[in-house]
Design an enzyme around this catalytic site. Structure first.
Site, PDB file in Angstrom:
ATOM      1  N   SER A 149       1.763  -9.336   5.071  1.00  0.00           N
ATOM      2  CA  SER A 149       2.724  -9.150   3.989  1.00  0.00           C
ATOM      3  C   SER A 149       4.078  -9.696   4.402  1.00  0.00           C
ATOM      4  O   SER A 149       4.502  -9.524   5.544  1.00  0.00           O
ATOM      5  CB  SER A 149       2.837  -7.653   3.657  1.00  0.00           C
ATOM      6  OG  SER A 149       3.797  -7.421   2.663  1.00  0.00           O
ATOM      7  N   HIS A 206       3.017   1.436   6.860  1.00  0.00           N
ATOM      8  CA  HIS A 206       4.000   0.350   6.867  1.00  0.00           C
ATOM      9  C   HIS A 206       4.774   0.438   8.178  1.00  0.00           C
ATOM     10  O   HIS A 206       5.248   1.504   8.552  1.00  0.00           O
ATOM     11  CB  HIS A 206       4.948   0.491   5.672  1.00  0.00           C
ATOM     12  CG  HIS A 206       5.826  -0.708   5.470  1.00  0.00           C
ATOM     13  ND1 HIS A 206       6.802  -1.078   6.371  1.00  0.00           N
ATOM     14  CD2 HIS A 206       5.880  -1.626   4.466  1.00  0.00           C
ATOM     15  CE1 HIS A 206       7.420  -2.165   5.935  1.00  0.00           C
ATOM     16  NE2 HIS A 206       6.876  -2.520   4.789  1.00  0.00           N
ATOM     17  N   ARG A 207       4.896  -0.693   8.885  1.00  0.00           N
ATOM     18  CA  ARG A 207       5.525  -0.677  10.215  1.00  0.00           C
ATOM     19  C   ARG A 207       7.046  -0.720  10.135  1.00  0.00           C
ATOM     20  O   ARG A 207       7.707  -1.369  10.959  1.00  0.00           O
ATOM     21  CB  ARG A 207       4.999  -1.828  11.058  1.00  0.00           C
ATOM     22  CG  ARG A 207       5.208  -3.208  10.468  1.00  0.00           C
ATOM     23  CD  ARG A 207       4.716  -4.299  11.415  1.00  0.00           C
ATOM     24  NE  ARG A 207       4.882  -5.636  10.837  1.00  0.00           N
ATOM     25  CZ  ARG A 207       4.678  -6.759  11.514  1.00  0.00           C
ATOM     26  NH1 ARG A 207       4.310  -6.709  12.777  1.00  0.00           N
ATOM     27  NH2 ARG A 207       4.838  -7.933  10.929  1.00  0.00           N
ATOM     28  N   HIS A 231       0.551  -3.082   8.806  1.00  0.00           N
ATOM     29  CA  HIS A 231       1.102  -4.428   8.665  1.00  0.00           C
ATOM     30  C   HIS A 231       1.164  -5.071  10.049  1.00  0.00           C
ATOM     31  O   HIS A 231       1.726  -4.500  10.981  1.00  0.00           O
ATOM     32  CB  HIS A 231       2.493  -4.363   8.052  1.00  0.00           C
ATOM     33  CG  HIS A 231       2.497  -3.890   6.636  1.00  0.00           C
ATOM     34  ND1 HIS A 231       2.996  -4.644   5.602  1.00  0.00           N
ATOM     35  CD2 HIS A 231       2.039  -2.746   6.071  1.00  0.00           C
ATOM     36  CE1 HIS A 231       2.856  -3.977   4.460  1.00  0.00           C
ATOM     37  NE2 HIS A 231       2.282  -2.815   4.733  1.00  0.00           N
ATOM     38  N   LYS A 254      12.017  -3.392  -4.907  1.00  0.00           N
ATOM     39  CA  LYS A 254      11.642  -2.195  -4.156  1.00  0.00           C
ATOM     40  C   LYS A 254      12.225  -0.933  -4.769  1.00  0.00           C
ATOM     41  O   LYS A 254      11.591   0.116  -4.788  1.00  0.00           O
ATOM     42  CB  LYS A 254      12.165  -2.257  -2.720  1.00  0.00           C
ATOM     43  CG  LYS A 254      11.940  -3.484  -1.935  1.00  0.00           C
ATOM     44  CD  LYS A 254      12.561  -3.297  -0.560  1.00  0.00           C
ATOM     45  CE  LYS A 254      12.201  -4.471   0.338  1.00  0.00           C
ATOM     46  NZ  LYS A 254      12.632  -4.232   1.713  1.00  0.00           N
ATOM     47  N   LYS A 282       7.906  -4.974  -6.738  1.00  0.00           N
ATOM     48  CA  LYS A 282       9.268  -5.481  -6.625  1.00  0.00           C
ATOM     49  C   LYS A 282       9.976  -5.326  -7.972  1.00  0.00           C
ATOM     50  O   LYS A 282       9.348  -5.470  -9.010  1.00  0.00           O
ATOM     51  CB  LYS A 282       9.261  -6.957  -6.202  1.00  0.00           C
ATOM     52  CG  LYS A 282       8.527  -7.241  -4.890  1.00  0.00           C
ATOM     53  CD  LYS A 282       9.235  -6.644  -3.684  1.00  0.00           C
ATOM     54  CE  LYS A 282       8.479  -6.984  -2.393  1.00  0.00           C
ATOM     55  NZ  LYS A 282       9.107  -6.382  -1.209  1.00  0.00           N
ATOM     56  N   THR A 308       3.122  -5.820  -3.190  1.00  0.00           N
ATOM     57  CA  THR A 308       4.131  -4.769  -3.124  1.00  0.00           C
ATOM     58  C   THR A 308       4.975  -4.825  -4.386  1.00  0.00           C
ATOM     59  O   THR A 308       5.410  -5.900  -4.801  1.00  0.00           O
ATOM     60  CB  THR A 308       5.029  -4.962  -1.894  1.00  0.00           C
ATOM     61  OG1 THR A 308       4.210  -5.035  -0.727  1.00  0.00           O
ATOM     62  CG2 THR A 308       6.010  -3.818  -1.749  1.00  0.00           C
ATOM     63  N   ASP A 331       6.881   0.111  -1.522  1.00  0.00           N
ATOM     64  CA  ASP A 331       7.533  -0.451  -0.342  1.00  0.00           C
ATOM     65  C   ASP A 331       8.019   0.674   0.565  1.00  0.00           C
ATOM     66  O   ASP A 331       7.967   1.851   0.206  1.00  0.00           O
ATOM     67  CB  ASP A 331       8.673  -1.387  -0.740  1.00  0.00           C
ATOM     68  CG  ASP A 331       8.683  -2.665   0.099  1.00  0.00           C
ATOM     69  OD1 ASP A 331       8.234  -2.598   1.255  1.00  0.00           O
ATOM     70  OD2 ASP A 331       9.116  -3.717  -0.394  1.00  0.00           O
TER      71      ASP A 331
END
Length: 490
Positions: free
Chosen positions: A382, A297-298, A330, A181, A179, A177, A207
């Protein structure tokens, strides 16, 4: 001859006397009920209020999540009420949890609109969680019958087709991911993508909260990401990608961003769970029609999935999202910074990856379930993982998983490309040793495999030196009811 409506409405019985009577007596409890293959089954963890009988609490949940209201209504007699009432048919005490019970409820399949997760959830979780008769309520598991499951499309791409496109088999996939973000310019964002992919990763990823902010609008991000992808693919000869987050305020804008991503050459897009069930299903249909891989993405799930006694267990979300049609979700790391009991995580991964589920109480799987022809969904690990944990990650999670090393790539002292290389070398060394029969999960053997690989890979040695003492050994708030397990990195 069947009775007329007027005759039926004149019938007097205990069940249809006017006023308020217990839900169990209204027909929402039936200990002798025979579950049908076409029933939707739901398992609730119920903590009744003091003085409330657990059977009555279970019946109340069944009633309020199907046809009941707080008092008897005569219009029930104008329907096939016996058929449409949900039935609580079993209540078991939870081991080592006084005054907490597992309630099994069965629902007639015709209560739910075909292929509509929004309608399914409007009944199952729509009203009952605020019900006064229960102090706490959690949806632990569901069985979706074959007949209803077949109305959903399932993952747009699936694990097998994704591996065919990547031409990569027998090993986890690698990602990271970007970074930080938030705050990067488009040019610097694209550089992170290029460096990570060139160093050996398969994917980079937006992200959850990077959409289209003043410091970087979405078109700028998409264009710079695609430049990085194309340059890295040309340099390495491998298929590369980056999850472009198309989450937006309206579905019109979501589709606009998705179409643009496709037009400039992306083969995958990303959405957040907070978009909502209808939006997720809508973009999943688009992804299948346009031959695009869909990453979820959760974001936000732990607000209702983490607490043991109230909310929705994440295994239920895994089932719902596989039905909805996402390709990635995820699903936990076990050894990272986020909540993750080993047995619970294995249960989540089984739900996403298996074609048939068997009852497995230590893993939290309470129902047998055949996934019909719905494709398998790729879990993503992740959050707080690094290359020094590679032996643990492969042991717990297997091959069909995307290992996302965000800080564990971009935080490398020698740069992003070096961080990616460290992860790639660690993964390949561990997979090779495993395939040769090494006892790689052994805490003496696994780290030694990494140290040996680091002798010819400076970036890996630097990473191991930097993060060798980093672990997240906290007790999980959600653990198995039917087995004891440690959450520690061992």
């Amino acid at each position: 001859m069947s009775q007329s409506v007027s005759e039926r409405t004149r019938i007097k019985s205990d069940r249809y006397e006017s006023g308020v009577i217990p839900y169990a007596k209204m027909g929402y409890w039936d200990a002798a009920y025979t579950v049908k293959d076409t029933d939707v089954l739901a398992l609730f963890r119920i903590t009744p209020q003091p003085g409330v009988d657990p059977v009555e609490a279970a019946a109340a949940v069944a009633g309020e999540s199907s046809t009941a209201t707080w008092t008897v209504v005569w219009t029930d007699l104008l329907t096939a009420c016996e058929r449409y009432r949900a039935k609580a048919y079993r209540v078991d005490p939870v081991p080592n949890s006084p005054d907490v019970y597992l309630a099994f409820n069965a629902y007639e399949c015709d209560l739910f609109e075909e292929a509509s997760l929004s309608n399914l959830t409007a009944s199952i979780i729509g009203n009952v969680f605020g019900f006064k008769a229960v102090a706490a309520l959690r949806l632990e598991d569901m069985r979706i019958p074959h007949s209803y499951l077949k109305t959903f499309q399932g993952p747009a791409t699936g694990i097998v087709v994704e591996r065919e496109r990547l031409n990569k088999y027998g090993t986890p996939l690698l990602g990271a991911t970007v970074k930080p973000k938030l705050g990067l310019s488009g040019k610097n964002y694209g550089r992170v993508v290029y460096e990570g992919l060139k160093g050996g990763l398969d994917f980079l990823k937006d992200d959850e909260n990077i959409n289209s902010q003043p410091f970087m609008r979405w078109r700028e991000r998409f264009l710079n990401c695609l430049e990085g992808i194309n340059r890295a693919a040309a340099a390495t000869g491998e298929v590369k990608g980056s999850y472009l987050n198309i989450t937006a305020a309206t579905m019109e804008e979501v589709y606009k961003r998705a179409e643009y991503a496709k037009a400039i050459g992306s083969v995958l897009v990303m959405i957040d769970l907070v978009m909502g069930y209808t939006a997720i299903q809508s973009i999943a249909y688009w992804a299948r029609e346009n031959d695009m891989l869909l990453h979820l993405h959760r974001a936000g799930n732990s607000t209702y999935a983490r607490q043991k006694n109230h909310g929705i267990n994440f295994r239920v979300f895994c089932k719902w999202m596989r039905m909805s049609g996402v390709d990635h979700i995820h699903a936990g790391t076990v050894v990272g910074k986020l909540e993750g009991d080993p047995l619970m995580i294995k249960g989540f991964y089984d739900i996403l990856r298996l074609t048939e589920l068997e009852v497995n109480l230590p893993f939290g799987v309470f129902f047998e379930m055949d996934w019909a022809s719905l494709r398998r969904c790729m879990p993503v690990a992740s959050g707080g993982i690094h290359c020094g944990q590679m032996h643990q990650l492969i042991h717990y999670l297997g091959d069909d998983v995307v290992l996302q090393f965000g800080g564990g790539t971009i935080g490398h002292p020698d740069g992003i490309q070096a961080g990616a290389t460290a992860n790639r070398v660690a993964l390949e060394a561990m997979v090779f040793s495993r395939n040769e029969g090494a006892d790689f999960f052994n805490n003496q053997v696994g780290p030694q495999i990494l140290r040996d690989a680091a002798k010819t890979c400076g970036p890996l040695q630097t990473a191991l030196d930097l993060w060798k003492d980093i672990s997240f050994n906290y007790t999980s708030t959600d653990t198995a009811d039917f087995a004891e397990t440690a959450t520690a990195n061992r």
